[in-house]
Motif scaffolding. Structure first.
Motif, PDB file in Angstrom:
ATOM      1  N   ASN A   1     -31.590 -42.921  -6.756  1.00  0.00           N
ATOM      2  CA  ASN A   1     -31.802 -43.046  -8.191  1.00  0.00           C
ATOM      3  C   ASN A   1     -32.195 -41.671  -8.717  1.00  0.00           C
ATOM      4  O   ASN A   1     -32.664 -40.811  -7.971  1.00  0.00           O
ATOM      5  N   TRP A   2     -31.960 -41.471  -9.999  1.00  0.00           N
ATOM      6  CA  TRP A   2     -32.302 -40.213 -10.639  1.00  0.00           C
ATOM      7  C   TRP A   2     -33.780 -40.214 -10.984  1.00  0.00           C
ATOM      8  O   TRP A   2     -34.306 -41.204 -11.485  1.00  0.00           O
ATOM      9  N   ILE A   3     -34.457 -39.124 -10.731  1.00  0.00           N
ATOM     10  CA  ILE A   3     -35.886 -39.012 -10.999  1.00  0.00           C
ATOM     11  C   ILE A   3     -36.194 -39.310 -12.464  1.00  0.00           C
ATOM     12  O   ILE A   3     -37.172 -39.983 -12.774  1.00  0.00           O
ATOM     13  N   ASP A   4     -35.344 -38.847 -13.377  1.00  0.00           N
ATOM     14  CA  ASP A   4     -35.630 -39.033 -14.812  1.00  0.00           C
ATOM     15  C   ASP A   4     -35.032 -40.316 -15.396  1.00  0.00           C
ATOM     16  O   ASP A   4     -35.017 -40.501 -16.599  1.00  0.00           O
ATOM     17  N   ASP A   5     -34.535 -41.237 -14.543  1.00  0.00           N
ATOM     18  CA  ASP A   5     -33.966 -42.493 -15.031  1.00  0.00           C
ATOM     19  C   ASP A   5     -34.306 -43.610 -14.057  1.00  0.00           C
ATOM     20  O   ASP A   5     -33.508 -43.960 -13.197  1.00  0.00           O
ATOM     21  N   ASP A   6     -35.491 -44.170 -14.191  1.00  0.00           N
ATOM     22  CA  ASP A   6     -35.915 -45.211 -13.258  1.00  0.00           C
ATOM     23  C   ASP A   6     -35.304 -46.577 -13.569  1.00  0.00           C
ATOM     24  O   ASP A   6     -35.544 -47.546 -12.863  1.00  0.00           O
ATOM     25  N   SER A   7     -34.470 -46.650 -14.599  1.00  0.00           N
ATOM     26  CA  SER A   7     -33.824 -47.923 -14.924  1.00  0.00           C
ATOM     27  C   SER A   7     -32.602 -48.184 -14.048  1.00  0.00           C
ATOM     28  O   SER A   7     -32.156 -49.311 -13.934  1.00  0.00           O
ATOM     29  N   ASN A   8     -32.064 -47.159 -13.447  1.00  0.00           N
ATOM     30  CA  ASN A   8     -30.872 -47.308 -12.610  1.00  0.00           C
ATOM     31  C   ASN A   8     -31.230 -46.877 -11.194  1.00  0.00           C
ATOM     32  O   ASN A   8     -31.289 -45.692 -10.891  1.00  0.00           O
ATOM     33  N   THR A   9     -31.467 -47.850 -10.328  1.00  0.00           N
ATOM     34  CA  THR A   9     -31.984 -47.534  -8.995  1.00  0.00           C
ATOM     35  C   THR A   9     -30.958 -47.654  -7.885  1.00  0.00           C
ATOM     36  O   THR A   9     -31.308 -47.624  -6.720  1.00  0.00           O
ATOM     37  N   ALA A  10     -29.701 -47.802  -8.224  1.00  0.00           N
ATOM     38  CA  ALA A  10     -28.690 -47.965  -7.182  1.00  0.00           C
ATOM     39  C   ALA A  10     -27.439 -47.168  -7.540  1.00  0.00           C
ATOM     40  O   ALA A  10     -26.430 -47.727  -7.928  1.00  0.00           O
ATOM     41  N   VAL A  11     -27.519 -45.861  -7.392  1.00  0.00           N
ATOM     42  CA  VAL A  11     -26.385 -45.003  -7.685  1.00  0.00           C
ATOM     43  C   VAL A  11     -25.803 -44.518  -6.365  1.00  0.00           C
ATOM     44  O   VAL A  11     -26.536 -44.112  -5.464  1.00  0.00           O
ATOM     45  N   ASP A  12     -24.495 -44.575  -6.240  1.00  0.00           N
ATOM     46  CA  ASP A  12     -23.822 -44.034  -5.059  1.00  0.00           C
ATOM     47  C   ASP A  12     -23.292 -42.649  -5.393  1.00  0.00           C
ATOM     48  O   ASP A  12     -22.745 -42.432  -6.473  1.00  0.00           O
ATOM     49  N   GLY A  13     -23.450 -41.725  -4.481  1.00  0.00           N
ATOM     50  CA  GLY A  13     -22.947 -40.374  -4.723  1.00  0.00           C
ATOM     51  C   GLY A  13     -23.224 -39.473  -3.543  1.00  0.00           C
ATOM     52  O   GLY A  13     -23.379 -39.926  -2.410  1.00  0.00           O
ATOM     53  N   PHE A  14     -23.289 -38.191  -3.821  1.00  0.00           N
ATOM     54  CA  PHE A  14     -23.457 -37.183  -2.781  1.00  0.00           C
ATOM     55  C   PHE A  14     -24.569 -36.221  -3.166  1.00  0.00           C
ATOM     56  O   PHE A  14     -24.931 -36.106  -4.329  1.00  0.00           O
ATOM     57  N   LEU A  15     -25.080 -35.496  -2.193  1.00  0.00           N
ATOM     58  CA  LEU A  15     -25.963 -34.371  -2.426  1.00  0.00           C
ATOM     59  C   LEU A  15     -25.078 -33.127  -2.406  1.00  0.00           C
ATOM     60  O   LEU A  15     -24.380 -32.882  -1.418  1.00  0.00           O
ATOM     61  N   ALA A  16     -25.099 -32.379  -3.481  1.00  0.00           N
ATOM     62  CA  ALA A  16     -24.162 -31.270  -3.659  1.00  0.00           C
ATOM     63  C   ALA A  16     -24.156 -30.290  -2.489  1.00  0.00           C
ATOM     64  O   ALA A  16     -23.099 -29.881  -2.021  1.00  0.00           O
ATOM     65  N   HIS A  17     -25.341 -29.916  -2.008  1.00  0.00           N
ATOM     66  CA  HIS A  17     -25.381 -28.921  -0.935  1.00  0.00           C
ATOM     67  C   HIS A  17     -24.758 -29.444   0.356  1.00  0.00           C
ATOM     68  O   HIS A  17     -24.255 -28.666   1.162  1.00  0.00           O
TER      69      HIS A  17
END
Length: 132
Positions: free
Chosen positions: A34-50
């Protein structure tokens, strides 16, 4: 919305097929977060850029752990009350990396083609064994 990138063959050189798609896709590490600044969406799929940068560097902009430069008050600045030359005017902040996930599509397509070829080979072998 349409995001287009030049892809005309006349603009490219040294064109070769991607032959290590499965190997490279296995190096990708999809995450759930989840994004630190958006606690309303706690299940995002993605990658860590580095992490993606080591596999598909052209998909990533920015540098790992980069920060913006801290700005200090200088002689020509109007100084707010309680501030003096040399104090922090603008604090350093995260300068985030970004990912263009569309740059992953060619690698994913190559890996899928490789996987399909392996499946077809196995299906042919199974059919031959069952036919005996």
């Amino acid at each position: 919305t349409s995001f287009n990138t030049s892809s005309d063959y006349r603009l490219k050189e040294n064109v070769t097929n991607v032959t290590d798609g499965i190997t490279r896709v296995k190096q990708l590490a999809p995450k759930r977060f989840n994004w630190i600044d958006d606690d309303s969406n706690t299940a995002v799929d993605g990658f860590l850029a580095h992490e993606v940068q080591t596999v598909v560097p052209e998909a990533i902009t920015g540098a790992k752990d980069a920060m913006t430069k801290e700005v200090l008050y200088v002689d020509d600045d109007e100084l707010p009350e309680g501030k003096k030359v040399g104090d922090v005017k603008t604090a350093s902040t995260i300068d985030p990396q970004n990912i263009d996930q569309s740059k992953l599509v060619p690698l994913l397509a190559a890996a899928l083609q490789e996987a399909i070829a392996k499946i077809e080979t196995l299906e042919t072998k199974v059919a031959a064994l069952e036919g005996e």
